[in-house]
Structure formats: C-alpha cells, structure tokens
Design an enzyme around this catalytic site. Structure first.
Site, PDB file in Angstrom:
ATOM      1  N   CYS A   2       0.637  -1.001   0.012  1.00 19.76           N
ATOM      2  CA  CYS A   2      -0.242   0.264   0.180  1.00 19.76           C
ATOM      3  C   CYS A   2       0.764   1.197  -0.109  1.00 19.76           C
ATOM      4  O   CYS A   2       2.279   1.538   0.167  1.00 19.76           O
ATOM      5  CB  CYS A   2      -1.578  -0.264   1.581  1.00 19.76           C
ATOM      6  SG  CYS A   2      -1.709  -1.926   1.500  1.00 19.76           S
ATOM      7  N   ARG A  27       1.286   2.426  -6.420  1.00 25.87           N
ATOM      8  CA  ARG A  27       1.305   1.332  -5.194  1.00 25.87           C
ATOM      9  C   ARG A  27      -0.039   0.616  -5.320  1.00 25.87           C
ATOM     10  O   ARG A  27      -0.104  -0.832  -4.831  1.00 25.87           O
ATOM     11  CB  ARG A  27       1.224   2.397  -4.393  1.00 25.87           C
ATOM     12  CG  ARG A  27       2.929   2.232  -4.417  1.00 25.87           C
ATOM     13  CD  ARG A  27       3.817   2.391  -2.808  1.00 25.87           C
ATOM     14  NE  ARG A  27       3.548   0.929  -2.464  1.00 25.87           N
ATOM     15  CZ  ARG A  27       4.976   0.455  -1.662  1.00 25.87           C
ATOM     16  NH1 ARG A  27       6.128   0.953  -2.840  1.00 25.87           N
ATOM     17  NH2 ARG A  27       4.748  -0.976  -1.364  1.00 25.87           N
ATOM     18  N   TRP A  73      -3.540  -1.483  -1.301  1.00 21.96           N
ATOM     19  CA  TRP A  73      -3.923  -2.799  -2.156  1.00 21.96           C
ATOM     20  C   TRP A  73      -3.863  -3.297  -1.575  1.00 21.96           C
ATOM     21  O   TRP A  73      -3.348  -4.451  -0.335  1.00 21.96           O
ATOM     22  CB  TRP A  73      -2.552  -3.004  -2.795  1.00 21.96           C
ATOM     23  CG  TRP A  73      -2.030  -4.220  -3.299  1.00 21.96           C
ATOM     24  CD1 TRP A  73      -1.445  -5.139  -2.981  1.00 21.96           C
ATOM     25  CD2 TRP A  73      -2.502  -4.114  -4.402  1.00 21.96           C
ATOM     26  NE1 TRP A  73      -1.530  -6.074  -4.071  1.00 21.96           N
ATOM     27  CE2 TRP A  73      -2.121  -5.608  -4.805  1.00 21.96           C
ATOM     28  CE3 TRP A  73      -2.958  -3.795  -6.024  1.00 21.96           C
ATOM     29  CZ2 TRP A  73      -2.411  -6.282  -6.633  1.00 21.96           C
ATOM     30  CZ3 TRP A  73      -2.968  -4.114  -7.258  1.00 21.96           C
ATOM     31  CH2 TRP A  73      -2.828  -5.294  -7.293  1.00 21.96           C
ATOM     32  N   ASN A  99       1.586  -0.036   5.876  1.00 29.00           N
ATOM     33  CA  ASN A  99       2.152  -0.692   4.878  1.00 29.00           C
ATOM     34  C   ASN A  99       2.261  -2.090   5.191  1.00 29.00           C
ATOM     35  O   ASN A  99       3.661  -2.506   6.128  1.00 29.00           O
ATOM     36  CB  ASN A  99       3.031  -0.292   4.235  1.00 29.00           C
ATOM     37  CG  ASN A  99       3.523  -0.759   2.868  1.00 29.00           C
ATOM     38  OD1 ASN A  99       2.808  -1.620   2.402  1.00 29.00           O
ATOM     39  ND2 ASN A  99       4.170  -0.150   2.467  1.00 29.00           N
ATOM     40  N   GLY A 100       2.589  -3.706   4.291  1.00 26.04           N
ATOM     41  CA  GLY A 100       2.513  -4.633   5.056  1.00 26.04           C
ATOM     42  C   GLY A 100       2.239  -5.562   5.779  1.00 26.04           C
ATOM     43  O   GLY A 100       1.033  -5.435   5.211  1.00 26.04           O
ATOM     44  N   GLU A 482       8.615 -19.658 -20.735  1.00 26.19           N
ATOM     45  CA  GLU A 482       8.154 -18.167 -19.841  1.00 26.19           C
ATOM     46  C   GLU A 482       9.478 -17.177 -20.487  1.00 26.19           C
ATOM     47  O   GLU A 482       9.306 -16.381 -21.202  1.00 26.19           O
ATOM     48  CB  GLU A 482       7.850 -18.068 -18.456  1.00 26.19           C
ATOM     49  CG  GLU A 482       8.117 -17.497 -17.543  1.00 26.19           C
ATOM     50  CD  GLU A 482       6.475 -16.483 -18.226  1.00 26.19           C
ATOM     51  OE1 GLU A 482       5.854 -16.869 -18.777  1.00 26.19           O
ATOM     52  OE2 GLU A 482       7.246 -15.031 -17.707  1.00 26.19           O
ATOM     53  N   LYS A 486       8.432 -13.882 -22.694  1.00 25.41           N
ATOM     54  CA  LYS A 486       9.048 -12.449 -22.291  1.00 25.41           C
ATOM     55  C   LYS A 486       9.694 -11.845 -23.596  1.00 25.41           C
ATOM     56  O   LYS A 486       9.794 -10.558 -23.608  1.00 25.41           O
ATOM     57  CB  LYS A 486       9.955 -11.843 -20.780  1.00 25.41           C
ATOM     58  CG  LYS A 486       9.443 -12.659 -19.457  1.00 25.41           C
ATOM     59  CD  LYS A 486       8.570 -11.805 -18.872  1.00 25.41           C
ATOM     60  CE  LYS A 486       7.386 -12.135 -18.660  1.00 25.41           C
ATOM     61  NZ  LYS A 486       6.519 -13.127 -18.726  1.00 25.41           N
ATOM     62  N   GLU A 489       6.678 -10.673 -25.782  1.00 28.38           N
ATOM     63  CA  GLU A 489       6.456  -9.282 -25.682  1.00 28.38           C
ATOM     64  C   GLU A 489       7.184  -8.285 -25.418  1.00 28.38           C
ATOM     65  O   GLU A 489       6.044  -7.492 -26.212  1.00 28.38           O
ATOM     66  CB  GLU A 489       5.471  -9.488 -24.267  1.00 28.38           C
ATOM     67  CG  GLU A 489       5.795 -10.048 -23.098  1.00 28.38           C
ATOM     68  CD  GLU A 489       5.314 -10.644 -22.154  1.00 28.38           C
ATOM     69  OE1 GLU A 489       3.750 -10.658 -22.420  1.00 28.38           O
ATOM     70  OE2 GLU A 489       6.084 -10.970 -21.188  1.00 28.38           O
ATOM     71  N   HIS A 505      12.688 -33.112 -34.367  1.00 22.37           N
ATOM     72  CA  HIS A 505      11.798 -32.938 -35.437  1.00 22.37           C
ATOM     73  C   HIS A 505      11.269 -32.149 -36.749  1.00 22.37           C
ATOM     74  O   HIS A 505      10.164 -32.123 -36.547  1.00 22.37           O
ATOM     75  CB  HIS A 505      10.687 -32.964 -34.411  1.00 22.37           C
ATOM     76  CG  HIS A 505      11.191 -35.198 -33.876  1.00 22.37           C
ATOM     77  ND1 HIS A 505      11.633 -35.726 -33.812  1.00 22.37           N
ATOM     78  CD2 HIS A 505      12.006 -34.691 -32.053  1.00 22.37           C
ATOM     79  CE1 HIS A 505      11.948 -36.823 -33.125  1.00 22.37           C
ATOM     80  NE2 HIS A 505      12.319 -36.280 -32.129  1.00 22.37           N
ATOM     81  N   LYS A 605      -2.259  -5.309 -19.764  1.00 24.36           N
ATOM     82  CA  LYS A 605      -2.158  -6.090 -18.334  1.00 24.36           C
ATOM     83  C   LYS A 605      -3.142  -7.224 -18.135  1.00 24.36           C
ATOM     84  O   LYS A 605      -3.082  -7.913 -17.231  1.00 24.36           O
ATOM     85  CB  LYS A 605      -2.311  -4.749 -17.694  1.00 24.36           C
ATOM     86  CG  LYS A 605      -1.551  -5.143 -15.822  1.00 24.36           C
ATOM     87  CD  LYS A 605      -0.232  -5.962 -16.148  1.00 24.36           C
ATOM     88  CE  LYS A 605       0.296  -6.889 -14.917  1.00 24.36           C
ATOM     89  NZ  LYS A 605       1.405  -7.395 -15.781  1.00 24.36           N
TER      90      LYS A 605
HETATM   91  C1  F6R Z   1       2.366 -12.063 -19.821  1.00 24.94           C
HETATM   92  C2  F6R Z   1       1.808 -12.038 -18.762  1.00 24.94           C
HETATM   93  C3  F6R Z   1       0.275 -12.263 -19.533  1.00 24.94           C
HETATM   94  C4  F6R Z   1      -0.592 -12.946 -18.466  1.00 24.94           C
HETATM   95  C5  F6R Z   1      -2.158 -12.892 -18.476  1.00 24.94           C
HETATM   96  C6  F6R Z   1      -2.868 -14.325 -17.273  1.00 24.94           C
HETATM   97  O1  F6R Z   1       3.855 -11.428 -19.187  1.00 24.94           O
HETATM   98  O2  F6R Z   1       1.933 -11.232 -18.309  1.00 24.94           O
HETATM   99  O3  F6R Z   1       0.632 -13.516 -20.374  1.00 24.94           O
HETATM  100  O4  F6R Z   1      -0.202 -14.080 -17.491  1.00 24.94           O
HETATM  101  O5  F6R Z   1      -2.679 -12.351 -19.882  1.00 24.94           O
HETATM  102  O6  F6R Z   1      -3.208 -13.021 -16.967  1.00 24.94           O
HETATM  103  P1  F6R Z   1      -3.303 -12.400 -15.641  1.00 24.94           P
HETATM  104  O7  F6R Z   1      -2.407 -13.763 -14.622  1.00 24.94           O
HETATM  105  O8  F6R Z   1      -3.622 -11.395 -14.730  1.00 24.94           O
HETATM  106  O9  F6R Z   1      -4.362 -14.117 -14.983  1.00 24.94           O
END
Ligand code: F6R
Length: 610
Positions: A2, A27, A73, A99-100, A482, A486, A489, A505, A605
C-alpha cells in the site's frame, strides 16, 4: 504494497494528504483514507475506490496541521469502506495506517477478542490499533505504547499512528516495509515511498528495520524497538519524481524483477512456519478435505499458465497424482473429462482474465472444488472461487509479468509440499529439503539477480538476433517457455521454444548463423542429452547462451556464454532461480532494441475479453 503518507506542520493537512497519496496511487488503488486532527479529536474518513472518491468525500472538510493517509492494495479482506485504512480502536484513541503484512494477526486477533475488543474490519492492520490502545490505557506514552504493542507482532510493517490525546506528533515504525521521514522547515512528512514527498522536500531520513520514530513539527526522535536512541543522518534525494516512482529505475519491469526476493518472502510469510510446517490460515479446508483430491486441474493464461506447468512438475513428483494444465482459452474446447474428487486451480495475477473466469464458471457448474491463486484481492476470480490463496506480489504495473510469476510458483510449491505432507507421499528428508529450499529462496533469488551486469553484457552481444530458441528438458522446458514469452512480448524477438528433444523433429531447420539458443539446464539428469542439443546448434553456427546451476561442469565448456545460478536444495525449485536471468535478458535486449518496455505494443495488463 500500500502507500502511506503523513504530515505535521501548518499547511492544510488534507490537501497535503491527497496530494501525497495521489503520487503513490501507482502502488495500490482499491481504497483510500485519511485520519486527521478535527480540533477536539481524531477524525477518520475513508472510501473504497480510487483516491478521487476520497477527495470527493473530503470536499469542504478542512484540517490543519496533522494527518496520516493511506492508499490500499488489499492483502487481507476485500476492498470496501470498513477494510480501508486508517484503522482505529473502539474509542478512536489511535488511528493507524499500515503497509505490510502482519503474519500472526489471526492469533493476535483471537487474543484481543478474548480480552473484549471488537473488530470492524477483516484486516490484519486493525489488531495494531487495539494493541496500541491497550498500552496507552496502561499509561504508557505514545511512542512507548507503540514499541510495546509491536513486541508480539510478527511480519512486515511500515506504520504511522495518530493519537487523540497527543495531536502534536505522528509515531512511526518500520520492519521489512520501507518508510521515510521527509524533513521540512517547521513541518515534517512521512511516507512509504520517496516520490510522495518530492514536491515538498528532498531531505529524507530512511528508517531501518526495528526503528520507531516520533515526528513533531520541529523534530524527529528515533529509537529502536527496545527504546535505545538511534541517529539516522538525512540523505538528499536527487532523482526526478518519475524515476523515484520506479525506485530510481528506468522501468517498472526492472523494478519488479528486482522485487522478487521480497515478493516471494511476503508470499511465504505466515504460510511457511519456522518449524517447517506449512499452513494456509486463510483457507477453510480441513486435512480430510484436502486428502480426498485424487486429481488436480490447473487452468490459466500466458505467464500464469507457465507457472502452472512448473507447479505440475513439482506436484506430480511430490504427490504422485495426475495434474493437468489447461490454457483457459482452450479449456472448454478440450471437452475435459469431468471426474469426481478433482481440485480445480485457477491462477491469475489480475483475477479478471476473462478466459480464466469462464473456465472457472464451467468448473463450478461441474461441481469441482475451486481454488484461486490470485494477486488482486477481491477480484472476480478471487470472489468466485470456493477458496483463494493470495500471492502477495504487490501491484504489478509493467505489462510483462515477472514477480507475479515467481509468487504463483512459490504458492504452488507450498501447496505441493503441504499436500505431500498430509498424504505422506514424500520421504521426510525430501520434504525437509523442499522446506529448506523455500526458506532460502528469497536469498537464492537475490543471488541470481546479482548476475545482472553479466546478463546485460550478454544482451549487448546478442540483442540483434533475428530468432531466439529457448530450450530445456523437464521443468527447464517450462521455464524456457516463460523466458521466450518475455523476450517475445517486450523485445519483439521471434522465438521457438519446443522441448529440447523436439529440435531434430523439425525446428532445427531454422538454425543458421546469427540465431541464438538460450539453454536452461538446471536438472542434472538432463544434461547429457542437452549436450547433444547444444552441439546441434553449434554445428549450424548458432550461438549458445547457457543458464545453468553452479555444479554444472559439462555444458559450460560448449556454450558461448554461461550464467551460473545457485543450486537450490531440491531441483524442482530451480525455476525460481533460473527465471530471473531470463527476465533480465529479455529486459536488456528490449532496452537495447529501444522498445517500449512497460507497455509493449498490442498488449494490455488485464485481458477482460474472451
Ligand atoms: C505475460 C503476461 C500475460 C498474463 C496473462 C494472464 O507477461 O503478463 O501472459 O500472464 O494475460 O493474466 P492474469 O495472470 O492476470 O490472469
């Protein structure tokens, strides 16, 4: 997680409170509140929603001289008005912003309830208000009351406290959550984060763990929790406000990558007991309920799906029960065979991903017990699951998920070890090594992050690659997926990430000079086979970047670049130490390619459409 701020001086305190809070809204932003001196006693005003909602509530209200404020948060209790901070005791003698995470708040709450206290919120923070009030009632001065109240408290906190009978001071304390005091002329400030204070002062005292401070208009007095005096010389902040929001970093992504030791520590907090036991105090499942699950289904998207794959590897090895991992978007088309005694686990940072939510609803209709592993408290997935474990990663602002992934994996490890303990499926020694590994994990991740200068140099050599393979076997193949996501994207590098054994293959046809292959090789038993894969790349003049553990003497001889990461006590845990290197690599490649790192093109996001 928070944001907290405080002010004592002669300015309009509510204006300062709102202004400093707005600078912390990045935050956390599900509710906000303020406590201030109303002339005769403390007043508290708080609201669920954005800071604007609090601002509307405060319209026309005036306060001079003294306020503490908070933007929340949520970690314990959904975002609503009662759970918003500040929290007070029954009589309103003290108001606390925090916060914590208080690890032992349930235990403390039980004791306080038994002593006749009444609670108005579901938060961990409220126990602090009651504990401080009890000490005041025994006649202790405010700072001594805070010190004494904090003695039984375990966990992380940065707190600022106001007292109805002492409107000349703010008392603050810190343990494992940042807190700074900003110094002015005839006025002083408090904040969890420096950016909140930059328009007012650049001279700040950074509190250390165990510090307690009394802040008045003209003075700051610091002691340790045991009452001993301590001096902390002020420092001058030279960052711009924007850089300060990112903790002095260029991007939120790198800040969040570097926060992983802390995020994992917070996730383990209160769940991994010092004696090696594991508990989920938030879940209302008894041992017998857990024991009846014969099969586990994991459903998630993107990075969360990759965390699920790592979880599958550990759970199947430790539990010897089948674990299936589905992309949420494919779940309904996979026509899953519904079986009784299945635990359906939904992993999501945002808790709002439409595909995951849709799959969750199908599972509920089918009568499965549903468990969410979610970061955002009170989000749709968290609300609709029967049970939820929050990951405690804190707000993740960069679109590319980093610390959310690590905390999701950490929860799956906790779950795996817990289930294997109650089902007796792991030898005691393996269980102990798993627990030891988790306890060490924050420092192992920190060591892995220390490779950053080396990873940056490797990125300088490789960032122009037209194509990157990410290769591993076993759990490393999941980490490779993964790592590839990264770099794809945020740096827009095309990738191929088949399990290493699949190369011959088909995908091998794509290897030519200039192509790079990132190998992840943390599992001893896969190394000989990986050596063959590595040679296949080299023979076609591809470049090999190897991420392996410190005990590997085989593969580094053949690789062009090697980064060593620490070896955890159990190999299943290695994804948490190898992924930081891949995140750092993607980050530096993207930076060198001039990409918009925190907001990559075409992505959002939270994906709230199916
Ligand atoms: C990649 C990324 C996305 C999310 C995906 C699921 O860096 O952030 O692949 O992991 O859109 O999102 P959540 O976890 O919010 O359901």
């Amino acid at each position: 997680m928070c944001g907290i701020t405080g002010y004592i001086g002669s300015r309009p305190a509510l204006e300062v409170a709102l202004d400093t809070l707005k600078r912390l809204e990045y935050r956390g932003y599900d509710s906000a509140g303020v406590a201030f001196w109303g002339g005769e006693k403390l007043q508290v005003m708080k609201r669920a929603g954005k800071i604007q909602q609090l601002s509307d509530l405060l319209n026309g209200v005036e306060a001079h001289g003294l306020a503490v404020s908070h933007t929340r948060w949520a970690t314990h209790g959904i975002p609503n008005d009662p759970n918003a901070h500040p929290h007070t005791d029954e009589q309103g003698c003290v108001a606390v912003v925090h916060n914590g995470i208080i690890e032992n708040y349930l235990e403390l709450k039980q004791e306080l309830l038994a002593r006749g206290h009444q609670f108005r919120s579901e938060t961990d923070t409220e126990v602090l208000a009651h504990l401080i009030e009890e000490q005041l009632a025994q006649g202790y001065a405010p700072e001594e009351a805070v010190r004494r109240a904090l003695q039984p408290v375990r966990g992380s906190y940065a707190i600022a406290v106001l007292f109805t009978d002492y409107p000349d001071r703010v008392v603050v304390a810190r343990n494992d959550s940042p807190l700074v005091i900003g110094l002015g002329d005839g006025e002083n400030f408090v904040a969890s984060d420096i950016p909140a204070l930059l328009p007012y002062t650049r001279r700040v005292i950074l509190l250390e763990n165990g510090d307690v401070g009394v802040v008045t208009r003209d003075a700051v007095r610091l002691t340790r929790l045991d009452g001993a005096s301590v001096e902390r010389p002020p420092v001058e902040i030279t960052w711009s406000a924007e850089a300060a929001e990112k903790g002095g970093h260029e991007h939120f992504m790198i800040k969040e990558i570097l926060e992983q030791p802390e995020a994992v520590r917070d996730t383990l907090r209160g769940r991994l007991k010092p004696n090696g036991g594991i508990q989920f105090p938030e879940l209302k499942l008894e041992v017998e309920d857990w024991q009846k699950f014969r099969r586990i289904l994991i459903v998630a998207c993107g990075t969360a799906y990759h965390a699920g794959l790592v979880g599958k590897h550990a759970l199947e090895r430790w539990l010897r029960r089948p674990v299936e991992v589905y992309y949420s978007s494919e779940f309904r088309y996979g026509d899953p065979i519904l079986q009784p005694n299945t635990l359906a686990v939904f992993i999501s940072q945002s808790g709002e991903t439409a595909d995951t939510l849709a799959a969750l609803r199908l599972c509920r209709e089918a009568g499965y017990t549903t468990l969410g592993i979610v970061n955002v408290v009170g989000s749709s997935i968290a609300r609709e699951c029967d049970h939820v474990i929050y990951t405690q990663a804190g707000p993740e602002i960069s679109v590319a998920s980093t610390k959310a992934y690590s905390t999701q994996v950490a929860v799956l490890y906790l779950l795996g070890l817990y289930l294997s303990a109650i089902n007796g499926t792991l030898p005691m020694q393996t269980y102990s090594e798993g627990v030891k590994g988790l306890m060490q994990m924050p420092s192992l991740i920190a060591r892995s992050l220390e490779t950053e200068p080396q990873v940056r140099q490797i990125a300088e050599q490789l960032h122009q690659t037209p194509l990157a393979f990410y290769l591993g076997r076993g759990v490393d193949a999941y980490v490779a997926m993964e790592g590839a996501l990264k770099i794809k994207e945020i740096a827009y590098v095309p990738t191929q990430e088949p399990p290493a054994g699949e190369m011959k293959h088909g995908p091998l046809a794509l290897v030519e000079p200039g192509v790079i292959a990132v190998f992840i090789a943390t599992q001893e038993r896969t190394r000989e086979k990986l050596l063959g894969n590595l040679k296949e790349i080299k023979a076609r003049q591809g470049t090999v970047f190897l991420v392996t553990t410190e005990d590997d003497h085989l593969l580094p001889q053949e690789a062009d670049y090697t980064v060593f990461v620490p070896k955890p006590p159990l190999e299943e845990l290695s994804p948490l130490v190898s992924i930081p290197v891949l995140q750092l690599f993607a980050y530096h490649v993207a930076r060198l390619r001039g990409c918009e790192i925190d907001q990559p093109r075409n992505l959002a996001k939270s994906v709230t459409v199916e």
